[in-house]
Design a protein around this motif. Structure first.
Motif, PDB file in Angstrom:
ATOM      1  N   GLU A   1       0.829  -1.218   0.000  1.00  0.00           N
ATOM      2  CA  GLU A   1       0.000   0.000   0.000  1.00  0.00           C
ATOM      3  C   GLU A   1       0.856   1.258   0.000  1.00  0.00           C
ATOM      4  N   ALA A   2       1.870   1.306   0.874  1.00  0.00           N
ATOM      5  CA  ALA A   2       2.746   2.478   0.942  1.00  0.00           C
ATOM      6  C   ALA A   2       3.531   2.639  -0.352  1.00  0.00           C
ATOM      7  N   LEU A   3       4.048   1.532  -0.877  1.00  0.00           N
ATOM      8  CA  LEU A   3       4.810   1.607  -2.124  1.00  0.00           C
ATOM      9  C   LEU A   3       3.920   1.961  -3.302  1.00  0.00           C
ATOM     10  N   GLY A   4       2.661   1.554  -3.233  1.00  0.00           N
ATOM     11  CA  GLY A   4       1.729   1.949  -4.291  1.00  0.00           C
ATOM     12  C   GLY A   4       1.530   3.456  -4.308  1.00  0.00           C
ATOM     13  N   ASN A   5       1.399   4.060  -3.132  1.00  0.00           N
ATOM     14  CA  ASN A   5       1.265   5.519  -3.042  1.00  0.00           C
ATOM     15  C   ASN A   5       2.533   6.224  -3.522  1.00  0.00           C
ATOM     16  N   TYR A   6       3.701   5.643  -3.156  1.00  0.00           N
ATOM     17  CA  TYR A   6       4.963   6.238  -3.608  1.00  0.00           C
ATOM     18  C   TYR A   6       5.085   6.164  -5.131  1.00  0.00           C
ATOM     19  N   ALA A   7       4.804   4.982  -5.686  1.00  0.00           N
ATOM     20  CA  ALA A   7       4.925   4.807  -7.137  1.00  0.00           C
ATOM     21  C   ALA A   7       3.981   5.744  -7.877  1.00  0.00           C
TER      22      ALA A   7
ATOM     23  N   LYS B   1      -4.624   0.712  -5.825  1.00  0.00           N
ATOM     24  CA  LYS B   1      -3.293   1.328  -5.867  1.00  0.00           C
ATOM     25  C   LYS B   1      -2.181   0.287  -5.709  1.00  0.00           C
ATOM     26  N   ARG B   2      -2.459  -0.800  -4.957  1.00  0.00           N
ATOM     27  CA  ARG B   2      -1.412  -1.799  -4.754  1.00  0.00           C
ATOM     28  C   ARG B   2      -1.011  -2.476  -6.064  1.00  0.00           C
ATOM     29  N   ASN B   3      -1.911  -2.491  -7.048  1.00  0.00           N
ATOM     30  CA  ASN B   3      -1.557  -3.067  -8.352  1.00  0.00           C
ATOM     31  C   ASN B   3      -0.447  -2.269  -9.028  1.00  0.00           C
ATOM     32  N   VAL B   4      -0.398  -0.956  -8.737  1.00  0.00           N
ATOM     33  CA  VAL B   4       0.684  -0.128  -9.285  1.00  0.00           C
ATOM     34  C   VAL B   4       2.021  -0.620  -8.748  1.00  0.00           C
ATOM     35  N   ALA B   5       2.046  -0.962  -7.453  1.00  0.00           N
ATOM     36  CA  ALA B   5       3.289  -1.466  -6.856  1.00  0.00           C
ATOM     37  C   ALA B   5       3.677  -2.816  -7.448  1.00  0.00           C
ATOM     38  N   PHE B   6       2.710  -3.726  -7.617  1.00  0.00           N
ATOM     39  CA  PHE B   6       3.009  -5.038  -8.201  1.00  0.00           C
ATOM     40  C   PHE B   6       3.600  -4.889  -9.600  1.00  0.00           C
ATOM     41  N   TYR B   7       2.961  -4.034 -10.394  1.00  0.00           N
ATOM     42  CA  TYR B   7       3.428  -3.822 -11.767  1.00  0.00           C
ATOM     43  C   TYR B   7       4.768  -3.093 -11.782  1.00  0.00           C
TER      44      TYR B   7
ATOM     45  N   TYR C   1      12.239 -13.337  -4.021  1.00  0.00           N
ATOM     46  CA  TYR C   1      12.904 -12.040  -3.977  1.00  0.00           C
ATOM     47  C   TYR C   1      12.060 -10.979  -3.284  1.00  0.00           C
ATOM     48  N   TYR C   2      10.787 -10.860  -3.689  1.00  0.00           N
ATOM     49  CA  TYR C   2       9.934  -9.805  -3.161  1.00  0.00           C
ATOM     50  C   TYR C   2       9.078 -10.252  -1.979  1.00  0.00           C
ATOM     51  N   GLY C   3       8.891 -11.549  -1.813  1.00  0.00           N
ATOM     52  CA  GLY C   3       8.029 -12.032  -0.746  1.00  0.00           C
ATOM     53  C   GLY C   3       6.683 -12.495  -1.278  1.00  0.00           C
ATOM     54  N   GLU C   4       5.967 -13.265  -0.470  1.00  0.00           N
ATOM     55  CA  GLU C   4       4.702 -13.875  -0.890  1.00  0.00           C
ATOM     56  C   GLU C   4       3.663 -12.834  -1.298  1.00  0.00           C
ATOM     57  N   GLU C   5       3.677 -11.658  -0.639  1.00  0.00           N
ATOM     58  CA  GLU C   5       2.691 -10.620  -0.954  1.00  0.00           C
ATOM     59  C   GLU C   5       2.825 -10.136  -2.398  1.00  0.00           C
ATOM     60  N   PHE C   6       4.052 -10.210  -2.945  1.00  0.00           N
ATOM     61  CA  PHE C   6       4.313  -9.745  -4.308  1.00  0.00           C
ATOM     62  C   PHE C   6       4.433 -10.912  -5.294  1.00  0.00           C
ATOM     63  N   LYS C   7       3.774 -12.022  -4.987  1.00  0.00           N
ATOM     64  CA  LYS C   7       3.855 -13.208  -5.845  1.00  0.00           C
ATOM     65  C   LYS C   7       3.447 -12.904  -7.282  1.00  0.00           C
TER      66      LYS C   7
ATOM     67  N   VAL D   1      14.917   3.701   7.053  1.00  0.00           N
ATOM     68  CA  VAL D   1      13.593   3.209   6.650  1.00  0.00           C
ATOM     69  C   VAL D   1      13.327   1.884   7.349  1.00  0.00           C
ATOM     70  N   LYS D   2      12.371   1.891   8.308  1.00  0.00           N
ATOM     71  CA  LYS D   2      12.120   0.712   9.136  1.00  0.00           C
ATOM     72  C   LYS D   2      10.676   0.212   9.066  1.00  0.00           C
ATOM     73  N   GLY D   3       9.752   1.014   8.540  1.00  0.00           N
ATOM     74  CA  GLY D   3       8.355   0.591   8.494  1.00  0.00           C
ATOM     75  C   GLY D   3       7.541   1.492   7.592  1.00  0.00           C
ATOM     76  N   PRO D   4       6.228   1.182   7.377  1.00  0.00           N
ATOM     77  CA  PRO D   4       5.371   1.990   6.493  1.00  0.00           C
ATOM     78  C   PRO D   4       5.321   3.465   6.879  1.00  0.00           C
ATOM     79  N   GLU D   5       5.520   3.759   8.170  1.00  0.00           N
ATOM     80  CA  GLU D   5       5.498   5.157   8.615  1.00  0.00           C
ATOM     81  C   GLU D   5       6.702   5.946   8.107  1.00  0.00           C
ATOM     82  N   ASP D   6       7.704   5.242   7.567  1.00  0.00           N
ATOM     83  CA  ASP D   6       8.909   5.907   7.049  1.00  0.00           C
ATOM     84  C   ASP D   6       8.876   6.116   5.532  1.00  0.00           C
ATOM     85  N   LEU D   7       7.682   6.059   4.963  1.00  0.00           N
ATOM     86  CA  LEU D   7       7.555   6.231   3.512  1.00  0.00           C
ATOM     87  C   LEU D   7       8.135   7.569   3.061  1.00  0.00           C
TER      88      LEU D   7
END
Length: 481
Positions: free
Chosen positions: A39-45, A240-246, A317-323, A164-170
């Motif tokens: 979710e955080a990376l989707g917002n960043y992307a 938005k998370r699809n933006v991060a996956f892609y 490499y990315y983890g199960e969430e990014f399968k 950078v240690k967690g989503p709050e550090d976006l």
């Protein structure tokens, strides 16, 4: 021989630099996907994509045009000074307009709770103002860019792991990435001033750059439509998370692209310089032919590697969430070949010969194909609609380049050059799949490494036999270098 040696050395410099530039995100990406989350990376992307549109305007078409302008006058010092400063003035004007436009954009259209992320991205937009890499590349001085940015990127790596240690550090992550890019560009300017001290130039000196810049800028906009806008459409039409996956799948697929296109980056100013002297001779043809051979070898190997390993690699490499990113890498992999071969034709045939309008038309065609396909297919197939749109666009672009460049390098000759490497990649993939199925290997790093090694050995051996039989002169010249 001196020129050829210099070219090979510059390809080695640029290739090594691109490999290092790839290594940084390869190290950072699996960490941030786990620490920040989709979710955080989707917002960043999504925010980074929006900022990129303004960077694109700030840069106009200066990356290609600037190199060509510097390469054609590099032996004449006073003309070089005037060309650089008049061009840099135009670039500064465009950058200031982009900065103002970006500030208005996020103030008017972005919700207040998200504006802080967009304020940080303004550093990314500002970095375009100081980007003078085109000056060094035009002079075939790749070392100056490489050495300075090496330390900046290393510092970026350290800062990400430290802060950078967690989503709050976006926002910290966004600041580290944007500020390192800005600093990396700024440290180049003093060296430019030292090499080409400021000089007076007339308004006409600056205005003569505007038309070719905008012609090439049209192609930059078109490239954005089919490399960036599909991510915007994903963010608007799906979660938005699809933006991060892609984004993270596309990032890995384009990693070998940036490495392989180092060939075109290095040979482009040399071709511009040769053609400016009316040297349409065997030297230019040899550079083109050898570049296509080397590009085909590297690109087909990269495509085969993704086909054989991407789905398993994505999970590890990315983890199960990014399968899903692994599946996207598998589907996107053919674009590596389309993009890199098209880049050779653009940088060694079209742009050095000032066929800017043809180049822009081809890229616009790419964007139309991608835009139409994405709008039609994303609502139906989501992420995979964007993947199909990208594949169709790049295939169209390569086909169009081949058609327009056939006078200088025939379509049949290119197909004949590339097919052995495609066949070698297919054979190596078959070997890996048989190995995985027959031994019923689990998806572990050890298993993946073994399969990658087998693929690499098979592919290189098959290609080595072909090259030794058909391109012995090229192999011997590389060995001698």
């Amino acid at each position: 021989m001196g020129k050829n040696t210099s070219l090979k050395r510059n390809i080695l410099y640029q290739g090594s630099y691109q490999a290092f530039m790839l290594l940084i995100p390869l190290i950072i990406s699996p960490y941030v996907t786990r620490v920040l989350g989709s979710e955080a990376l989707g917002n960043y992307a999504f925010s980074n994509t929006n900022a990129y549109y303004f960077v694109m305007f700030a840069m106009l078409g200066i990356a290609r045009y600037g190199q060509r302008a510097m390469a054609t006058v590099r032996e004449r010092k006073e003309e070089l000074r005037k060309a650089f400063w008049s061009l840099f003035f135009v670039h500064c004007c465009a950058s200031v307009i982009a900065l103002i436009g970006y500030s208005v954009f996020f103030c008017l259209f972005i919700e207040k709770q998200r504006q802080s992320l967009y304020v940080i991205q303004e550093l990314y937009v500002l970095s375009a103002l100081f980007d003078v890499t085109w000056f060094f590349y035009g002079l075939e001085d790749f070392k100056s860019v490489i050495y300075k940015n090496f330390f900046v990127k290393a510092a970026e790596l350290i800062c990400v792991f430290t802060f950078v240690k967690g989503p709050e550090d976006l926002e910290k992550y966004a600041f580290i990435v944007s500020s390192s890019l800005l600093f990396g560009q700024m440290i180049m300017l003093p060296q430019v001033i030292k090499r080409v001290p400021p000089v007076r130039f007339s308004v006409s000196d600056a205005l003569k750059h505007v038309k070719p810049l905008f012609t090439l800028w049209i192609s930059v906009v078109a490239v954005a439509l089919y490399t960036v806008f599909d991510k915007t459409l994903l963010g608007l039409m799906t979660e938005k998370r699809n933006v991060a996956f892609y984004e993270y799948a596309d990032r890995l697929v384009r990693a070998p692209v940036s490495l392989i296109t180092a060939i075109g980056t290095v040979t482009y100013p040399r071709m511009c310089n040769l053609l400016a002297k009316d040297e349409e001779n065997d030297s230019a043809q040899n550079i083109l032919s050898h570049s296509i051979t080397l590009t085909a070898f590297l690109a087909c190997g990269a495509v085969g590697g993704f086909v054989a390993l991407a789905t398993d690699f994505g999970v590890l490499y990315y983890g199960e969430e990014f399968k899903v990113s692994g599946n996207i890498m598998f589907a996107l992999s053919p674009v590596i070949l389309f993009i890199t071969l098209g880049d050779i034709l653009r940088t060694q045939v079209l742009i050095p010969r000032k066929k800017d309008q043809i180049y822009a038309a081809i890229i616009c065609g790419n964007s139309v194909v991608n835009l139409v396909a994405s709008i039609l297919l994303i609502p139906v197939w989501g992420i995979y609609g964007a993947v199909i749109g990208t594949g169709l666009a790049e295939a169209f672009g390569l086909s169009a380049c081949m058609a327009f460049c056939r006078k200088h390098y025939s379509v049949g000759k290119m197909i004949k050059e590339v097919m052995p490497f495609i066949m070698a990649g297919c054979l190596a993939v078959v070997v890996v799949y048989v190995m995985k199925t027959g031994l019923q290997l689990e998806n572990t790093w050890l298993s993946l490494g073994a399969r990658a090694g087998i693929f690499g050995i098979c592919y290189v051996l098959i290609c080595a036999v072909h090259l030794w039989m058909k391109k012995r002169e090229l192999i011997q010249s590389i060995i001698r270098a």
